[in-house]
Design a protein around this motif. Structure first.
Motif, PDB file in Angstrom:
ATOM      1  N   TYR A 139       7.582  -3.552   2.060  1.00  0.00           N
ATOM      2  CA  TYR A 139       7.652  -2.212   2.646  1.00  0.00           C
ATOM      3  C   TYR A 139       6.968  -2.139   4.011  1.00  0.00           C
ATOM      4  O   TYR A 139       7.158  -1.175   4.756  1.00  0.00           O
ATOM      5  N   ASP A 140       6.157  -3.175   4.338  1.00  0.00           N
ATOM      6  CA  ASP A 140       5.488  -3.203   5.650  1.00  0.00           C
ATOM      7  C   ASP A 140       6.444  -3.490   6.799  1.00  0.00           C
ATOM      8  O   ASP A 140       6.081  -3.334   7.964  1.00  0.00           O
ATOM      9  N   THR A 141       7.654  -3.916   6.488  1.00  0.00           N
ATOM     10  CA  THR A 141       8.562  -4.429   7.519  1.00  0.00           C
ATOM     11  C   THR A 141       8.733  -3.463   8.685  1.00  0.00           C
ATOM     12  O   THR A 141       8.648  -3.864   9.856  1.00  0.00           O
ATOM     13  N   GLU A 142       8.961  -2.196   8.375  1.00  0.00           N
ATOM     14  CA  GLU A 142       9.201  -1.210   9.439  1.00  0.00           C
ATOM     15  C   GLU A 142       7.970  -1.043  10.320  1.00  0.00           C
ATOM     16  O   GLU A 142       8.077  -0.969  11.553  1.00  0.00           O
ATOM     17  N   LEU A 143       6.795  -1.002   9.713  1.00  0.00           N
ATOM     18  CA  LEU A 143       5.565  -0.835  10.485  1.00  0.00           C
ATOM     19  C   LEU A 143       5.332  -2.043  11.393  1.00  0.00           C
ATOM     20  O   LEU A 143       4.968  -1.893  12.572  1.00  0.00           O
ATOM     21  N   LYS A 144       5.526  -3.239  10.839  1.00  0.00           N
ATOM     22  CA  LYS A 144       5.325  -4.448  11.647  1.00  0.00           C
ATOM     23  C   LYS A 144       6.314  -4.519  12.797  1.00  0.00           C
ATOM     24  O   LYS A 144       5.972  -4.964  13.899  1.00  0.00           O
ATOM     25  N   ALA A 145       7.553  -4.057  12.546  1.00  0.00           N
ATOM     26  CA  ALA A 145       8.566  -4.063  13.602  1.00  0.00           C
ATOM     27  C   ALA A 145       8.173  -3.143  14.748  1.00  0.00           C
ATOM     28  O   ALA A 145       8.646  -3.311  15.883  1.00  0.00           O
ATOM     29  N   ARG A 146       7.324  -2.199  14.475  1.00  0.00           N
ATOM     30  CA  ARG A 146       6.871  -1.271  15.516  1.00  0.00           C
ATOM     31  C   ARG A 146       5.568  -1.736  16.157  1.00  0.00           C
ATOM     32  O   ARG A 146       4.922  -0.972  16.877  1.00  0.00           O
ATOM     33  N   GLY A 147       5.161  -2.947  15.853  1.00  0.00           N
ATOM     34  CA  GLY A 147       4.014  -3.542  16.536  1.00  0.00           C
ATOM     35  C   GLY A 147       2.677  -3.305  15.885  1.00  0.00           C
ATOM     36  O   GLY A 147       1.635  -3.547  16.504  1.00  0.00           O
ATOM     37  N   ILE A 148       2.651  -2.847  14.636  1.00  0.00           N
ATOM     38  CA  ILE A 148       1.386  -2.601  13.943  1.00  0.00           C
ATOM     39  C   ILE A 148       0.970  -3.879  13.208  1.00  0.00           C
ATOM     40  O   ILE A 148       1.723  -4.423  12.405  1.00  0.00           O
ATOM     41  N   GLU A 149      -0.242  -4.344  13.524  1.00  0.00           N
ATOM     42  CA  GLU A 149      -0.720  -5.601  12.953  1.00  0.00           C
ATOM     43  C   GLU A 149      -0.938  -5.462  11.438  1.00  0.00           C
ATOM     44  O   GLU A 149      -1.287  -4.400  10.942  1.00  0.00           O
ATOM     45  N   GLU A 150      -0.746  -6.554  10.730  1.00  0.00           N
ATOM     46  CA  GLU A 150      -0.834  -6.556   9.272  1.00  0.00           C
ATOM     47  C   GLU A 150      -2.195  -6.090   8.786  1.00  0.00           C
ATOM     48  O   GLU A 150      -2.309  -5.379   7.781  1.00  0.00           O
ATOM     49  N   GLU A 151      -3.261  -6.483   9.516  1.00  0.00           N
ATOM     50  CA  GLU A 151      -4.595  -6.107   9.069  1.00  0.00           C
ATOM     51  C   GLU A 151      -4.882  -4.598   9.196  1.00  0.00           C
ATOM     52  O   GLU A 151      -5.848  -4.097   8.622  1.00  0.00           O
ATOM     53  N   ARG A 152      -4.030  -3.901   9.917  1.00  0.00           N
ATOM     54  CA  ARG A 152      -4.217  -2.449  10.059  1.00  0.00           C
ATOM     55  C   ARG A 152      -3.421  -1.663   9.012  1.00  0.00           C
ATOM     56  O   ARG A 152      -3.506  -0.443   8.956  1.00  0.00           O
ATOM     57  N   ILE A 153      -2.655  -2.351   8.177  1.00  0.00           N
ATOM     58  CA  ILE A 153      -1.810  -1.657   7.202  1.00  0.00           C
ATOM     59  C   ILE A 153      -2.478  -1.667   5.834  1.00  0.00           C
ATOM     60  O   ILE A 153      -2.799  -2.716   5.287  1.00  0.00           O
ATOM     61  N   ARG A 154      -2.703  -0.488   5.287  1.00  0.00           N
ATOM     62  CA  ARG A 154      -3.352  -0.346   3.987  1.00  0.00           C
ATOM     63  C   ARG A 154      -2.322   0.034   2.925  1.00  0.00           C
ATOM     64  O   ARG A 154      -1.464   0.886   3.163  1.00  0.00           O
ATOM     65  N   HIS A 155      -2.435  -0.604   1.759  1.00  0.00           N
ATOM     66  CA  HIS A 155      -1.544  -0.324   0.626  1.00  0.00           C
ATOM     67  C   HIS A 155      -2.316   0.441  -0.456  1.00  0.00           C
ATOM     68  O   HIS A 155      -3.445   0.069  -0.786  1.00  0.00           O
ATOM     69  N   TYR A 156      -1.686   1.480  -0.992  1.00  0.00           N
ATOM     70  CA  TYR A 156      -2.301   2.209  -2.104  1.00  0.00           C
ATOM     71  C   TYR A 156      -1.255   2.489  -3.172  1.00  0.00           C
ATOM     72  O   TYR A 156      -0.146   2.959  -2.870  1.00  0.00           O
ATOM     73  N   GLY A 157      -1.613   2.191  -4.411  1.00  0.00           N
ATOM     74  CA  GLY A 157      -0.769   2.552  -5.541  1.00  0.00           C
ATOM     75  C   GLY A 157      -1.348   3.777  -6.233  1.00  0.00           C
ATOM     76  O   GLY A 157      -2.551   3.830  -6.497  1.00  0.00           O
ATOM     77  N   PHE A 158      -0.496   4.760  -6.519  1.00  0.00           N
ATOM     78  CA  PHE A 158      -0.904   5.979  -7.221  1.00  0.00           C
ATOM     79  C   PHE A 158      -0.257   5.950  -8.611  1.00  0.00           C
ATOM     80  O   PHE A 158       0.971   5.939  -8.721  1.00  0.00           O
ATOM     81  N   ALA A 159      -1.073   5.916  -9.643  1.00  0.00           N
ATOM     82  CA  ALA A 159      -0.554   5.886 -11.017  1.00  0.00           C
ATOM     83  C   ALA A 159      -0.793   7.247 -11.669  1.00  0.00           C
ATOM     84  O   ALA A 159      -1.914   7.776 -11.624  1.00  0.00           O
ATOM     85  N   PHE A 160       0.252   7.807 -12.288  1.00  0.00           N
ATOM     86  CA  PHE A 160       0.182   9.119 -12.921  1.00  0.00           C
ATOM     87  C   PHE A 160       0.361   9.001 -14.438  1.00  0.00           C
ATOM     88  O   PHE A 160       1.197   8.244 -14.921  1.00  0.00           O
ATOM     89  N   GLU A 161      -0.399   9.791 -15.147  1.00  0.00           N
ATOM     90  CA  GLU A 161      -0.193   9.974 -16.575  1.00  0.00           C
ATOM     91  C   GLU A 161      -0.585  11.416 -16.888  1.00  0.00           C
ATOM     92  O   GLU A 161      -1.772  11.743 -16.927  1.00  0.00           O
ATOM     93  N   GLY A 162       0.428  12.270 -17.089  1.00  0.00           N
ATOM     94  CA  GLY A 162       0.133  13.699 -17.197  1.00  0.00           C
ATOM     95  C   GLY A 162      -0.456  14.179 -15.889  1.00  0.00           C
ATOM     96  O   GLY A 162       0.101  13.955 -14.822  1.00  0.00           O
ATOM     97  N   LYS A 163      -1.632  14.813 -15.967  1.00  0.00           N
ATOM     98  CA  LYS A 163      -2.301  15.277 -14.749  1.00  0.00           C
ATOM     99  C   LYS A 163      -3.387  14.314 -14.279  1.00  0.00           C
ATOM    100  O   LYS A 163      -4.120  14.609 -13.335  1.00  0.00           O
ATOM    101  N   ARG A 164      -3.479  13.153 -14.926  1.00  0.00           N
ATOM    102  CA  ARG A 164      -4.440  12.134 -14.505  1.00  0.00           C
ATOM    103  C   ARG A 164      -3.821  11.253 -13.431  1.00  0.00           C
ATOM    104  O   ARG A 164      -2.642  10.905 -13.485  1.00  0.00           O
ATOM    105  N   VAL A 165      -4.647  10.892 -12.456  1.00  0.00           N
ATOM    106  CA  VAL A 165      -4.192  10.033 -11.364  1.00  0.00           C
ATOM    107  C   VAL A 165      -5.214   8.913 -11.186  1.00  0.00           C
ATOM    108  O   VAL A 165      -6.423   9.145 -11.252  1.00  0.00           O
ATOM    109  N   LEU A 166      -4.716   7.703 -10.959  1.00  0.00           N
ATOM    110  CA  LEU A 166      -5.581   6.590 -10.592  1.00  0.00           C
ATOM    111  C   LEU A 166      -5.024   5.960  -9.324  1.00  0.00           C
ATOM    112  O   LEU A 166      -3.832   5.661  -9.245  1.00  0.00           O
ATOM    113  N   ILE A 167      -5.894   5.769  -8.331  1.00  0.00           N
ATOM    114  CA  ILE A 167      -5.487   5.174  -7.051  1.00  0.00           C
ATOM    115  C   ILE A 167      -6.185   3.839  -6.900  1.00  0.00           C
ATOM    116  O   ILE A 167      -7.385   3.707  -7.151  1.00  0.00           O
ATOM    117  N   GLY A 168      -5.430   2.844  -6.469  1.00  0.00           N
ATOM    118  CA  GLY A 168      -6.008   1.532  -6.231  1.00  0.00           C
ATOM    119  C   GLY A 168      -5.321   0.821  -5.084  1.00  0.00           C
ATOM    120  O   GLY A 168      -4.290   1.264  -4.591  1.00  0.00           O
TER     121      GLY A 168
END
Length: 561
Positions: A532-561
């Protein structure tokens, strides 16, 4: 001498007597009279001069204004000599449903009752003398705050009969904001009751009424014939896409520019156009909202005058609770892009949440969208419209509406954004769980929030919030192709040194994931494997500046990692 700008005055008589700023719309009188339609319904957005125009019709036709030629001398209608004999000739019943609002049917019904009672009080003088027979005089006794539905349904019909008997002329009926109680009923859940009550009232007033000469109704929406107009085969409907009356509501560009010239504001034309132009009625482009123009002429300040006074309750509910594709389209519209869709101008309230395109029909009727182009589809027998947000003022209106979704005292949305930008995952989790707890229910259109549907509706609403709050720092997109799939959310920084973000949202699948941690890992794996980083990298954004976050839902509970 510069005209006085009178803000909020909806009395034609007051504007004329005080020599206030007034754009001559009196040829509406001629156009309406010569069309010879028995019942005319005109739909226009709020603050487009509907109330003032109705009051102008009342001042012209009502026998309560007989001999008031002075109000019309020097205006376009008075140049038509054949209309002089119509001024002050007819009994007129004029009423408005603008104040009929309530969280339940009883409260709203009581509001309509009060409008009718006040109307009868105005005409109490009819009881004097012998012009009315005893039965007609008895009508006044039936009209009370606690009258039955049947008495209320016949009330305007009976008042028409009394006026016809007293004056020997048929009655003109003017009804402003006919659909306000219907919109309130939809938002607050009593549509069926209100729809049936209005249908009975309208049938007796506008169809089976031999004492009525003509009627003129205004509103924002064209409510479907099947719901409240089923018995009115004498109704002519004029919507924003109709050619009739296309210049009679709202200011044309010439009228706006003439006003700017008269007030020594000619240098502001380009900015005024950027802020307030964009409404389209029929083939007439470059229509301006009168409320915004008069506000600017008075204050000389650019701000969303119309947006700040218009009620956005129904629009907010439909977008907030709507399917994810509605929110995705809103992202595009806020980004300056267009929407292509078929439009059904008959609003069917119970279909608004499930009928494709219904919400865009409502937004077009409400003035939030403008028509860029249209093409006829012979297979469906309908037009396909290219729509955009109307102007800068409307765009600001939507951004403020979205802010309101997360503006509660217990919704720490801005705290979450600060934690996101700072990379503080612990704080992100704490604040995001609070945000989800407070807003999940309001983003799900069901009476009981759906565990499956709520997260998806929520995260697209969340994305709109990102677009609004981070607009000066990031370009936010969602559900777009990059790499080998479609990412959920991407935040591309406008600053050359700021971090970029890719966010993936997942609902925990108990059959595949033993915990929310597993769901977070699955989301992060998906980001990597699908590149999914492909578009950002194509626009000249270095890999080390791109942060990935996963949001997991269960009911109204959320976990981010």
């Amino acid at each position: 001498m510069k005209p006085v700008i009178s803000i909020g005055t909806q009395s034609f008589e007051a504007l004329r007597q005080n020599h206030s700023f007034y754009v001559d719309k009196t040829l509406l009188i001629q156009e309406w009279w010569e069309n010879q339609d028995a019942v005319t319904l005109i739909t226009r957005p709020r603050r487009f001069g509907k109330t003032l125009n109705l009051n102008t019709l009342e001042c012209f036709f009502s026998n309560q204004y007989a001999g008031r030629n002075d109000l019309f001398e020097g205006l376009a209608i008075w140049e038509e000599e054949k209309y002089h004999s119509l001024q002050g000739r007819f009994p007129v019943i004029s009423l408005s449903f603008s104040t009929v609002k309530g969280r339940n049917f009883k409260t709203a019904r009581d509001g309509i009752m009060q409008v009718i009672v006040n109307l009868y009080s105005k005409f109490h003088f009819l009881l004097e003398g012998n012009s009315l027979n005893p039965m007609m005089k008895d009508f006044f006794g039936y009209v009370r705050d606690d009258m039955s539905d049947s008495a209320a349904g016949m009330s305007l019909h009976r008042l028409s009969a009394c006026l016809n008997s007293y004056y020997g002329e048929q009655v003109i009926i003017l009804l402003d904001e006919y659909d306000t109680p219907l919109q309130e009923a939809y938002v607050n859940g009593y549509w069926e009751q209100m729809g049936e009550f209005i249908r009975i009232l309208f049938n007796a007033t506008f169809k089976t009424n031999p004492y009525m000469k003509r009627a003129f109704l205004t509103g924002i929406t064209r409510v479907s014939k099947e719901s409240i107009f089923s018995d009115l085969n004498n109704l002519t409907v004029v919507t924003t896409t109709s050619e009739k009356y296309r210049t009679r509501f709202g200011f044309t560009e010439k009228e706006v520019f003439d006003a700017l010239d008269a007030l020594n504001l000619s240098a502001e034309k380009e900015q005024v156009k950027a802020w307030y132009d964009g409404f389209v009625f029929g083939s007439q482009r470059d229509i301006y909202n009168p409320w915004s123009i008069t506000g600017f002429l008075e204050d000389k300040v650019y701000k969303p005058y119309w947006a700040n006074t218009s009620s956005n309750n129904l629009v907010s509910v439909l977008i907030r609770e709507g399917q994810p594709d509605i929110k995705i389209t809103m992202e595009d519209l806020l980004d300056g892009k267009s929407l292509t869709t078929e439009i059904d101008e008959e609003i069917v309230f119970h279909q608004l949440r499930r009928k494709h395109g219904a919400v865009w029909s409502l937004l077009l009727a409400g003035g939030y969208l403008r028509v860029e182009d249209r093409t006829f589809n012979p297979e469906t027998g309908r037009f396909s419209y290219v729509l955009k947000l109307t102007n800068r003022e409307v765009s600001i209106s939507f951004r403020e509406m979205i802010r309101d979704w997360f503006a509660g005292d217990h919704v720490p949305y801005n705290d979450f954004l600060k934690a996101l930008l700072a990379g503080d995952v612990k704080a992100m989790n704490r604040y995001m769980n609070q945000v989800a707890l407070e807003t999940f229910s309001s983003f799900d259109s069901g009476k009981k929030p759906s565990p499956e549907a709520a997260p998806e509706r929520f995260y697209h609403g969340f994305v709109l919030g990102l677009m609004v709050e981070l607009a000066d720092k990031y370009r936010i997109t969602s559900n777009r192709e990059s790499g080998f799939g479609r990412y959920d959310v991407m935040a591309e920084p406008l600053n050359a040194t700021a971090p970029a973000f890719v966010l993936e949202f997942k609902v925990r699948d108990p059959e595949e994931e033993s915990s929310l941690e597993d769901t977070v890992n699955a989301a992060l794996t998906q980001i990597r494997e699908k590149a999914y980083d492909t578009e950002l990298k194509a626009r000249g954004i270095e890999e080390e500046r791109i942060r990935h976050y996963g949001f997991a839902f269960e009911g109204k509970r959320v976990l981010i990692g």
